[in-house]
Design a protein around this motif. Structure first.
Motif, PDB file in Angstrom:
ATOM      1  N   GLY A 275      14.705  21.079  54.754  1.00 54.84           N
ATOM      2  CA  GLY A 275      14.127  22.333  54.282  1.00 54.84           C
ATOM      3  C   GLY A 275      14.599  23.518  55.091  1.00 54.84           C
ATOM      4  O   GLY A 275      14.824  24.607  54.554  1.00 54.84           O
ATOM      5  N   LEU A 276      14.756  23.318  56.399  1.00 51.23           N
ATOM      6  CA  LEU A 276      15.260  24.388  57.267  1.00 51.23           C
ATOM      7  C   LEU A 276      16.665  24.802  56.848  1.00 51.23           C
ATOM      8  O   LEU A 276      16.979  25.989  56.780  1.00 51.23           O
ATOM      9  N   ILE A 277      17.505  23.835  56.542  1.00 48.56           N
ATOM     10  CA  ILE A 277      18.875  24.146  56.127  1.00 48.56           C
ATOM     11  C   ILE A 277      18.871  24.835  54.771  1.00 48.56           C
ATOM     12  O   ILE A 277      19.484  25.888  54.587  1.00 48.56           O
ATOM     13  N   ASP A 278      18.145  24.256  53.817  1.00 52.62           N
ATOM     14  CA  ASP A 278      18.139  24.813  52.464  1.00 52.62           C
ATOM     15  C   ASP A 278      17.464  26.175  52.401  1.00 52.62           C
ATOM     16  O   ASP A 278      18.031  27.130  51.901  1.00 52.62           O
ATOM     17  N   TYR A 279      16.252  26.247  52.910  1.00 49.68           N
ATOM     18  CA  TYR A 279      15.474  27.474  52.744  1.00 49.68           C
ATOM     19  C   TYR A 279      15.597  28.418  53.934  1.00 49.68           C
ATOM     20  O   TYR A 279      15.496  29.623  53.764  1.00 49.68           O
ATOM     21  N   GLY A 280      15.813  27.881  55.108  1.00 50.46           N
ATOM     22  CA  GLY A 280      15.911  28.711  56.293  1.00 50.46           C
ATOM     23  C   GLY A 280      17.267  29.379  56.432  1.00 50.46           C
ATOM     24  O   GLY A 280      17.387  30.600  56.303  1.00 50.46           O
ATOM     25  N   ILE A 281      18.283  28.591  56.626  1.00 51.92           N
ATOM     26  CA  ILE A 281      19.610  29.147  56.901  1.00 51.92           C
ATOM     27  C   ILE A 281      20.219  29.765  55.647  1.00 51.92           C
ATOM     28  O   ILE A 281      20.674  30.909  55.679  1.00 51.92           O
ATOM     29  N   ILE A 282      20.204  29.048  54.548  1.00 50.49           N
ATOM     30  CA  ILE A 282      20.774  29.599  53.321  1.00 50.49           C
ATOM     31  C   ILE A 282      19.926  30.781  52.837  1.00 50.49           C
ATOM     32  O   ILE A 282      20.463  31.791  52.385  1.00 50.49           O
ATOM     33  N   GLY A 283      18.611  30.697  52.992  1.00 52.82           N
ATOM     34  CA  GLY A 283      17.743  31.825  52.649  1.00 52.82           C
ATOM     35  C   GLY A 283      18.043  33.040  53.506  1.00 52.82           C
ATOM     36  O   GLY A 283      18.107  34.170  53.005  1.00 52.82           O
ATOM     37  N   LEU A 284      18.225  32.826  54.813  1.00 58.27           N
ATOM     38  CA  LEU A 284      18.564  33.926  55.713  1.00 58.27           C
ATOM     39  C   LEU A 284      19.902  34.547  55.324  1.00 58.27           C
ATOM     40  O   LEU A 284      20.051  35.777  55.308  1.00 58.27           O
TER      41      LEU A 284
ATOM     42  N   GLY B 256      24.179  25.740  59.863  1.00 58.48           N
ATOM     43  CA  GLY B 256      23.652  24.917  58.780  1.00 58.48           C
ATOM     44  C   GLY B 256      24.448  23.643  58.592  1.00 58.48           C
ATOM     45  O   GLY B 256      23.894  22.572  58.328  1.00 58.48           O
ATOM     46  N   THR B 257      25.748  23.748  58.746  1.00 64.15           N
ATOM     47  CA  THR B 257      26.608  22.573  58.627  1.00 64.15           C
ATOM     48  C   THR B 257      26.315  21.562  59.726  1.00 64.15           C
ATOM     49  O   THR B 257      26.171  20.367  59.475  1.00 64.15           O
TER      50      THR B 257
END
Length: 146
Positions: A8-17, A75-76
Motif C-alpha cells: 500500500g505504501l508503494i501504490d498509494y504512498g510513493i505513486i500518490g506522492l 518505490g522500486t
C-alpha cells in the motif's frame, strides 16, 4: 500484514506522492505562464527585479524534475524488497506472484520518470520564456548585461 502495508505504501504512498508532485508542477507552470503573458516588462526599472519576478517558483519545478526519479527508485527498491520478503516466507511461491511484485516495483520507476520528464520539459520551456522576456526588456531599454 506487513507486506500489505508496504504494498500500500508503494501504490498509494510513493505513486500518490509522485502524482501530487506532477499536479503541483502543472499548477505552478500554468501560473507562471499566465504571469508571463500578462506581465508588462516596461514596468520594471531594472533587469534584476524583472529576473526575480520571472524566476520565482521555478525552483519548485526544477526540484520535482530532479527528485522524481529518486522517489520512483525508492518505490522500486521497496517493491523488490517486498517481493524478496514474500519469496523468503513462501518457498513454494508461484512465478505469477513474483512477477506481480516486480511489476509493482517497476510501476513506481515508470511513474517517477514520467513526472520527471514532464517537470523538466515544463521547466525548460518556462526558462526559455524568461530569457526571451529579459532580452526584450534589454532591447527596449537599450542596456546590456554580462
Amino acid at each position: 500484514m506487513s507486506a500489505n502495508w508496504l504494498s500500500g505504501l508503494i501504490d498509494y504512498g510513493i505513486i500518490g506522492l509522485l502524482l501530487v508532485l506532477s499536479v503541483l508542477v502543472v499548477a505552478v507552470s500554468l501560473e507562471r505562464y499566465a504571469l508571463y503573458r500578462k506581465l508588462s516588462i516596461a514596468a520594471f526599472e531594472d533587469i534584476k527585479s524583472l529576473e526575480l519576478t520571472l524566476t520565482r517558483k521555478l525552483s519548485v519545478i526544477a526540484s520535482v524534475g530532479s527528485n522524481a526519479p529518486y522517489l520512483g527508485l525508492l518505490g522500486t527498491v521497496l517493491g523488490i524488497m517486498l517481493t524478496f520478503n514474500n519469496m523468503g516466507k513462501d518457498a513454494a511461491m508461484d512465478t505469477g506472484r513474483i512477477m506481480t511484485g516486480l511489476a509493482l516495483a517497476l510501476k513506481a520507476t515508470a511513474v517517477g520518470l514520467v513526472v520527471a520528464l514532464l517537470a523538466v520539459v515544463l521547466y525548460n520551456a518556462l526558462l526559455r520564456k524568461v530569457k526571451v522576456l529579459m532580452l526584450e526588456w534589454e532591447i527596449a531599454n537599450g542596456r546590456k548585461t554580462l
